[in-house]
Motif scaffolding. Structure first.
Motif, mmCIF file in Angstrom:
data_model
loop_
_atom_site.group_PDB
_atom_site.id
_atom_site.type_symbol
_atom_site.label_atom_id
_atom_site.label_comp_id
_atom_site.label_asym_id
_atom_site.label_seq_id
_atom_site.Cartn_x
_atom_site.Cartn_y
_atom_site.Cartn_z
ATOM 1 N N ASP A 3 0.812 -1.221 0.000
ATOM 2 C CA ASP A 3 0.000 0.000 0.000
ATOM 3 C C ASP A 3 0.845 1.271 0.000
ATOM 4 O OD1 ASP A 3 -0.844 -0.444 3.544
ATOM 5 O OD2 ASP A 3 1.050 0.060 2.571
ATOM 6 N N GLY A 4 2.200 1.136 -0.023
ATOM 7 C CA GLY A 4 3.060 2.312 -0.094
ATOM 8 C C GLY A 4 3.240 3.042 1.217
ATOM 9 N N GLU A 5 2.683 2.516 2.307
ATOM 10 C CA GLU A 5 2.755 3.171 3.616
ATOM 11 C C GLU A 5 3.819 2.510 4.485
ATOM 12 O OE1 GLU A 5 -0.405 5.939 3.065
ATOM 13 O OE2 GLU A 5 0.703 5.654 4.938
ATOM 14 N N GLY A 6 4.952 3.153 4.721
ATOM 15 C CA GLY A 6 5.968 2.664 5.634
ATOM 16 C C GLY A 6 6.888 1.628 5.024
ATOM 17 N N ARG A 10 6.551 -4.116 6.579
ATOM 18 C CA ARG A 10 5.268 -3.814 7.216
ATOM 19 C C ARG A 10 4.131 -3.822 6.195
ATOM 20 N NH1 ARG A 10 6.085 -5.123 12.297
ATOM 21 N NH2 ARG A 10 7.619 -3.801 13.369
ATOM 22 N N GLN A 11 4.419 -3.381 4.984
ATOM 23 C CA GLN A 11 3.396 -3.409 3.936
ATOM 24 C C GLN A 11 3.002 -4.853 3.586
ATOM 25 O OE1 GLN A 11 4.033 -0.795 0.486
ATOM 26 N NE2 GLN A 11 5.656 0.261 1.631
ATOM 27 N N ARG A 14 0.944 -6.223 6.508
ATOM 28 C CA ARG A 14 -0.443 -5.737 6.523
ATOM 29 C C ARG A 14 -1.261 -6.360 5.393
ATOM 30 N NH1 ARG A 14 1.972 -0.705 7.684
ATOM 31 N NH2 ARG A 14 1.832 -0.107 5.486
#
Length: 456
Positions: A3-6, A10-11, A14
């Motif tokens: 999702d491009g977050e962090g 972690r992506q 998630r």
């Protein structure tokens, strides 16, 4: 998934967690190897292994060396999910290829009901009291006759003891042997694991004796000091499917006579031989050294809970002492009615034709869909051994198969000690519908192809 977050790990974490929670990745699904998923996602392998490790710690995934990584969380709240291996959603299977179960669809419901009704009407009032601990006398007489004409046994009605199955018979025999000072018994390796468990539960030590292409290694049995009893499946060894060779039969009987020992012969599926007449029992060759065990678990249904053993000679008194309660007198009388009328023999003839045809179907499908595999075992019984080609291990195949809704057992799962030969799958076809044979083997072939691809 990303999702491009962090951080990338972690992506991945998630994305996988969300797929599991939403049901897109269902309980039992086998995940790709970390290297393969990293290529698919365009990230480092480290990111995937970190994500896998975190989700294992949280209980969403489980992993085992050689078996890959699978989804162990199902979203159910009623009890914890055991992460012993991937299973099909809801613990159900599209195809059950485990051995030991007969064709339950073929159970003669109408004839059994008729025989039960006949038995209830004809049962003498005196037989409604406390039963003979050794079994219903008319059934013992009929079984003695059946075992003599069909299996070449030496038996009279007084030699037959009726139990609820082979395991119950073995448990009583081992308890009696222990009381007589016999505290160790040889067992085939590989062999029936439940039999080993039953023996050990009585306080008798189960001593593994290797099996090769001729059956039980009698030379290895002879090297075991103070061993005076052994359990064998001579007509069709479980699980390898080999038949005890003529030379080994004579060697084994000679061992029993020299040691004043005892052979427990489990005749579990000897009625089903497809390329020739089945070999007769060892018990018929040496009735004073062999106890013959059998049941209707493979010929009718394990749900009936009816078996027997035949014991003669010097061991008889000690092995028939303190017999506990057996099956219901009504069930024994019902089976007696089937034997008396000839319905049981007709059922066996029909089952032989059915199982022979199904085995031929399985063999043809394995040779067509899995050309690198080989098939072992006599043309008999309700299972065969499919040997895996070099480079393909059983553990990842079993794990991937569970995720695909196929229930399997590996040959190595029946070993007490690690074997050096090629592993294989013990393919049971007894309760597999004829129309499912080709689809089941095709599904297994697809699973194996995915495992091979993942291992590259």
């Amino acid at each position: 998934m990303l999702d491009g977050e962090g951080p990338l790990h972690r992506q991945v974490e998630r994305g996988l967690r969300g797929a599991i929670r939403s049901g897109r990745l269902i309980h039992g699904s086998v995940l790709p190897p970390s290297r393969e998923l990293a290529v698919q996602l365009g990230c480092s392998r480290w990111a995937v292994t970190q994500a896998y490790g975190q989700l294992v710690a949280e209980g969403y995934l489980s992993t085992r060396v050689g078996s890959g990584t699978w989804v162990s969380w199902s979203g159910r709240t009623s009890g914890a999910v055991q992460a012993t291996g991937p299973v099909a959603p809801g613990s159900t299977y599209r195809f059950d290829l485990t051995p030991g179960i007969p064709d339950l669809r073929a159970f003669p419901r109408t004839r059994w009901a008729e025989a039960a009704s006949e038995a209830a009407r004809a049962l003498p009032t005196a037989d409604l009291g406390y039963p003979d601990a050794a079994g219903y006398p008319p059934l013992r007489e009929l079984l003695a006759d059946y075992l003599q004409r069909s299996r070449g046994a030496v038996a009279g009605a007084g030699d037959v003891v009726i139990r609820t199955g082979v395991r119950a018979g073995v448990a009583h025999l081992c308890t009696s042997l222990r009381a007589a000072g016999v505290d160790r018994i040889g067992v085939e390796d590989p062999g029936w694991t439940r039999l080993r468990d039953v023996i050990e539960s009585t306080g008798v030590q189960a001593v593994p004796v290797p099996v090769d292409s001729e059956g039980l290694r009698v030379d290895a049995l002879g090297r075991q000091q103070d061993l005076r009893a052994v359990a064998v499946t001579s007509a069709h060894q479980f699980p390898t499917g080999v038949v005890l060779s003529p030379a080994r039969r004579l060697e084994l009987i000679d061992w029993a006579r020299r040691t004043n020992g005892l052979i427990l012969e489990d005749d579990y599926d000897a009625e089903f031989r497809y390329d020739r007449s089945p070999v007769s029992t060892l018990q018929g060759m040496a009735p004073e050294q062999v106890v013959l065990l059998g049941s209707v678990s493979k010929t009718l249904s394990p749900a009936i809970g009816l078996g027997w053993y035949v014991v003669r000679g010097p061991w008889r008194k000690s092995l028939t002492r303190s017999i506990g309660p057996g099956p219901s007198t009504f069930d024994q009388a019902t089976f007696a009615a089937l034997l008396r009328s000839g319905a049981y023999d007709r059922q066996l003839r029909a089952l032989r034709r059915r199982y022979q045809s199904r085995r031929e179907q399985v063999v043809a499908a394995v040779r067509r869909e899995l050309p690198g595999w080989s098939i072992d075992g006599a043309a008999a019984g309700l299972h065969l051994i499919a040997r895996l080609p070099d480079g393909l291990a059983a553990a990842p195949v079993l794990a991937a198969a569970r995720g695909a809704g196929i229930r399997l057992v590996a040959l190595s799962g029946y070993r007490a000690r690690a074997g050096e030969d090629r592993d294989g799958l013990v393919l049971g076809y007894g309760n597999l519908a004829d129309g499912d044979v080709d689809a089941a083997v095709r599904s297994l072939a697809r699973v194996c192809a995915l495992v091979c691809e993942s291992a590259r």
